[in-house]
Design a protein around this motif. Structure first.
Motif, PDB file in Angstrom:
ATOM      1  N   LYS A  38       2.862  42.323 -41.905  1.00  0.00           N
ATOM      2  CA  LYS A  38       1.928  43.437 -42.050  1.00  0.00           C
ATOM      3  C   LYS A  38       2.644  44.754 -42.278  1.00  0.00           C
ATOM      4  N   ALA A  39       3.863  44.857 -41.766  1.00  0.00           N
ATOM      5  CA  ALA A  39       4.616  46.104 -41.913  1.00  0.00           C
ATOM      6  C   ALA A  39       5.425  46.164 -43.204  1.00  0.00           C
ATOM      7  N   MET A  40       5.309  45.122 -44.050  1.00  0.00           N
ATOM      8  CA  MET A  40       6.032  45.147 -45.314  1.00  0.00           C
ATOM      9  C   MET A  40       5.496  46.279 -46.190  1.00  0.00           C
ATOM     10  N   PRO A  41       6.356  47.204 -46.646  1.00  0.00           N
ATOM     11  CA  PRO A  41       5.864  48.302 -47.476  1.00  0.00           C
ATOM     12  C   PRO A  41       5.419  47.803 -48.845  1.00  0.00           C
ATOM     13  N   GLU A  42       4.543  48.547 -49.454  1.00  0.00           N
ATOM     14  CA  GLU A  42       3.975  48.172 -50.738  1.00  0.00           C
ATOM     15  C   GLU A  42       5.053  48.066 -51.814  1.00  0.00           C
ATOM     16  N   LEU A  43       4.978  47.003 -52.599  1.00  0.00           N
ATOM     17  CA  LEU A  43       5.844  46.773 -53.755  1.00  0.00           C
ATOM     18  C   LEU A  43       7.324  46.676 -53.384  1.00  0.00           C
ATOM     19  N   ALA A  44       7.620  46.232 -52.174  1.00  0.00           N
ATOM     20  CA  ALA A  44       9.017  46.038 -51.788  1.00  0.00           C
ATOM     21  C   ALA A  44       9.611  44.869 -52.561  1.00  0.00           C
ATOM     22  N   TYR A  45      10.887  44.978 -52.858  1.00  0.00           N
ATOM     23  CA  TYR A  45      11.633  43.867 -53.460  1.00  0.00           C
ATOM     24  C   TYR A  45      12.156  43.011 -52.310  1.00  0.00           C
ATOM     25  N   VAL A  46      11.536  41.851 -52.099  1.00  0.00           N
ATOM     26  CA  VAL A  46      11.914  40.974 -50.986  1.00  0.00           C
ATOM     27  C   VAL A  46      12.957  39.994 -51.523  1.00  0.00           C
ATOM     28  N   GLY A  47      14.209  40.413 -51.473  1.00  0.00           N
ATOM     29  CA  GLY A  47      15.260  39.705 -52.191  1.00  0.00           C
ATOM     30  C   GLY A  47      15.902  38.563 -51.452  1.00  0.00           C
TER      31      GLY A  47
END
Length: 677
Positions: free
Chosen positions: A432-441
């Motif tokens: 839920k705390a993942m920021p918008e449009l993050a690159y989850v690499g």
């Protein structure tokens, strides 16, 4: 553009256009430093788009040392309207002469010249060889002695001897030429910068020094095999894929020890865990196959076969019109459960069980799939759909080593999904705390618990430089941030969990490697000789930590056993046992000539390296430090003779490999290769 009048102690803004445009080139008249030409370039780049050119671009002139500026764009023969990137160079050989290379609309593109400091311009050349991919190049350099001699660096390097009317190619050691320094005293002496490194000429560009003497390889993703010594693999920007042994019998790794498992310029690389002669690599930008180019390399035959998921010509195509989308660094990974099962990630997850001969779609589109971020890239003047901006795709895929058929996939637009039935159903388990449009690499499954998973994400391309690290202990139902006391503005690309000690984590960042002994509550920077450099990938092989850097080649930390045995209490004293050591060097011949300080070329006949005995700065001890060409030794460093790979010892003294003592001194091997890969 900023100006300092006190040698850089303080700076003042001297030229500014708007928030969408920035200064990109400046030239000072060597005969009158009050005369300046500067260019402004309107451009913005995101994960999914490059927008080059606009009304903010322009050419400016100052005649008072930068106190005041006047715009020349659209005046005196220079084109106006929508402009792109502009390069400018004032001639030292003829007062008043200035060259300008610019991107403009239609046939206004090209090389311009003025002989009166910009009061009147003429278009000299529309040669498109000078203007390939204008956002990437557009550099011009006036010869300091010959007014009619001018250089342009582009995909190739070009020279004119008739003031720009005609050009001939100057052959350089590598394509993609970006910078040039010309000796004002002797113009035949030049230093040229390209995507392979830097090179020097003393004869005006007829011959150049080698680019194979610099630790400048830029790696995207890495892998290791199970040989002994194990080999390290990677895809490298603007070069081939490469395989380098982690050690050799000579005590130095030479170019002859390296192999090239494919042409993969970009993306992931995966070694067949059952057959290390078979390697798969992403090769967008350096292979036929366009977006999604996937190569299968067989070292026994030295042949490459394209095994693309979907063979489609996509150059120049907006990603929204593609059947499947594959990013510049699309994931490639093997199943840990055998059967030669291979996974590849585009906007879907694909699976092959016949070495890439056929593929099965095993997921829906796992991205946000927003068409607004799938348009043409490049801008209003030039489309540049080369594959680098393909968006809304998988960024990482990993199958659980604990449970067959449990596959985790993250995307470049901020999502995390998991399937626990081999792709039949997928669940969105994004924190839920993942920021918008993050690159989850990076998705990393803990070796110590099937439900413990770590993910690393970044938003630096959106001007957000905060670190993002998450952990779940219940298979994705709940997530906690484990940034802890991580430094602010330290972006994180990769996280790895140690397979031996629970809670020991390693994180690769923009500036180095950090570790945690308590599962992410507290973090410490790993000291030693690792340079400040972006870490794009990490692998743990036995007790070695292998790092793939973007700009300084491979680095290996020998033996993380001390970290595995340390307690979280820094005051506790503990005796750490050494790991088992395997003798692999030809000790009877390696390292001759260590009897005095200086250079020895007697490594062995035909081996392209040399040793140098030096005096360490920390205690005056004599040592022959193993190191790649022209890198200064330190008390903690031991590197190989191949500029592709460097080894950093885990302690400054006892871990340094002893060859033979010199009085009371310790000794290792410093080596200088003749070439590099």
């Amino acid at each position: 553009m900023f100006r300092s009048k006190d040698g850089g102690k303080t700076w003042q803004k001297a030229l500014y256009r708007n928030s969408d445009a920035g200064a990109v080139d400046i030239s000072m008249d060597p005969n009158n430093p009050r005369i300046l030409f500067a260019t402004i370039w309107q451009t913005r780049r995101s994960f999914w788009n490059l927008n080059s050119g606009g009304p903010g671009s322009g050419m400016f002139r100052s005649l008072d040392g930068g106190d005041t500026w006047e715009e020349l764009s659209g005046r005196n023969g220079l084109p106006g309207g929508v402009l792109g990137k502009i390069g400018v160079s004032i001639s030292e050989a003829q007062r008043g002469r200035v060259y300008a290379l610019l991107k403009a609309e239609g046939d206004k593109i090209g090389l311009y010249r003025t002989d009166d400091y910009g009061d009147r311009w003429i278009q000299i050349s529309q040669n498109r060889d000078l203007m390939h991919r204008p956002f990437y190049y557009t550099h011009v350099f006036a010869d300091p002695e010959h007014a009619d001699a001018v250089y342009v660096s582009n995909l190739q390097m070009w020279k004119s001897t008739n003031a720009g009317a005609n050009f001939t190619q100057v052959i350089t050691p590598h394509d993609d030429n970006h910078d040039l320094w010309i000796d004002p005293v002797n113009p035949k002496r030049m230093i040229e910068g390209n995507d392979g490194g830097a090179c020097v000429t003393f004869n005006g560009g007829r011959t150049w020094s080698s680019i194979y003497n610099q630790n400048t390889a830029q790696f995207y993703r890495i892998d290791v095999d199970d040989r002994h010594p194990y080999r390290v693999y990677a895809t490298q920007q603007d070069n081939t894929s490469i395989s380098v042994p982690s050690a050799s019998e000579w005590g130095v790794i030479t170019l002859g020890d390296c192999t090239y498992p494919g042409t993969g310029e970009s993306g992931f690389i995966a070694v067949d865990p059952k057959d290390p002669d078979i390697v798969y690599c992403g090769a967008i930008g350096s292979s036929p196959g366009d977006c999604g180019a996937l190569q299968r390399y067989d070292h026994r035959t030295r042949q490459i076969r394209l095994v693309n998921v979907w063979p489609e010509k996509t150059s120049g195509m907006a990603s929204k019109n593609m059947r499947y989308r594959f990013a510049w660094t699309f994931p490639i990974t093997f199943s840990p459960h055998g059967q030669k099962t291979l996974y590849v990630g585009g906007n879907h997850v694909f699976r092959s069980r016949d070495e890439g001969s056929s593929w099965t779609v095993i997921s829906p589109d796992l991205s946000l799939n927003d068409p607004a971020r799938q348009n043409h890239s490049g801008g209003v003047l030039t489309h540049d759909d080369s594959g680098a901006e393909v968006h809304a795709t998988c960024a990482s895929i990993v199958e659980s080593p604990h449970r067959n058929g449990e596959i985790w996939a993250s995307t470049d637009d901020g999502l995390v999904h998991v399937t626990r039935n081999d792709g039949a159903q997928w669940s969105n388990v994004t924190p839920k705390a993942m920021p918008e449009l993050a690159y989850v690499g990076c998705v990393e499954i803990s070796p110590h618990g099937a439900d413990t998973v770590y993910i690393a994400a970044t938003r630096y391309k959106l001007a957000d430089y905060q670190p993002y690290l998450f952990r779940t202990k219940d298979g994705g139902k709940n997530w906690d941030s484990i940034v802890g006391d991580f430094p602010k503005c330290e972006i994180i690309r990769v996280v790895r969990a140690d397979p031996v000690r629970p809670g020991l984590l390693f994180a690769g960042t923009e500036t180095g490697v950090f570790f945690s002994l308590d599962d992410g509550e507290h973090w410490s920077r790993m000291a030693g000789s690792l340079p400040v450099v972006p870490i794009y990938d990490l692998k743990i092989k036995g007790s070695d930590l292998v790092a793939g850097t973007h700009g300084r080649s491979f680095w290996i930390l020998d033996d993380v056993t001390p970290l595995r045995e340390l307690t979280a209490d820094p005051k506790e004293v503990k005796l750490v046992g050494p790991r088992p050591t395997v003798r692999s060097k030809l000790n009877w011949i390696v390292g001759p000539g260590l009897s005095k300080i200086g250079m020895s070329y007697g490594l062995f006949w035909g081996i392209g390296a040399a040793t140098e005995v030096v005096e360490l700065e920390d205690d005056g001890a004599i040592a022959a430090i193993s190191i790649a060409a022209r890198i200064r030794p330190t008390g903690r460093l031991s590197t190989t003779g191949c500029p592709m790979i460097c080894r950093a010892r885990s302690s400054s003294r006892s871990a340094m490999p002893l060859t033979r003592p010199l009085s009371s001194s310790r000794a290792t091997t410093r080596t200088f290769p003749s070439t590099r890969s």
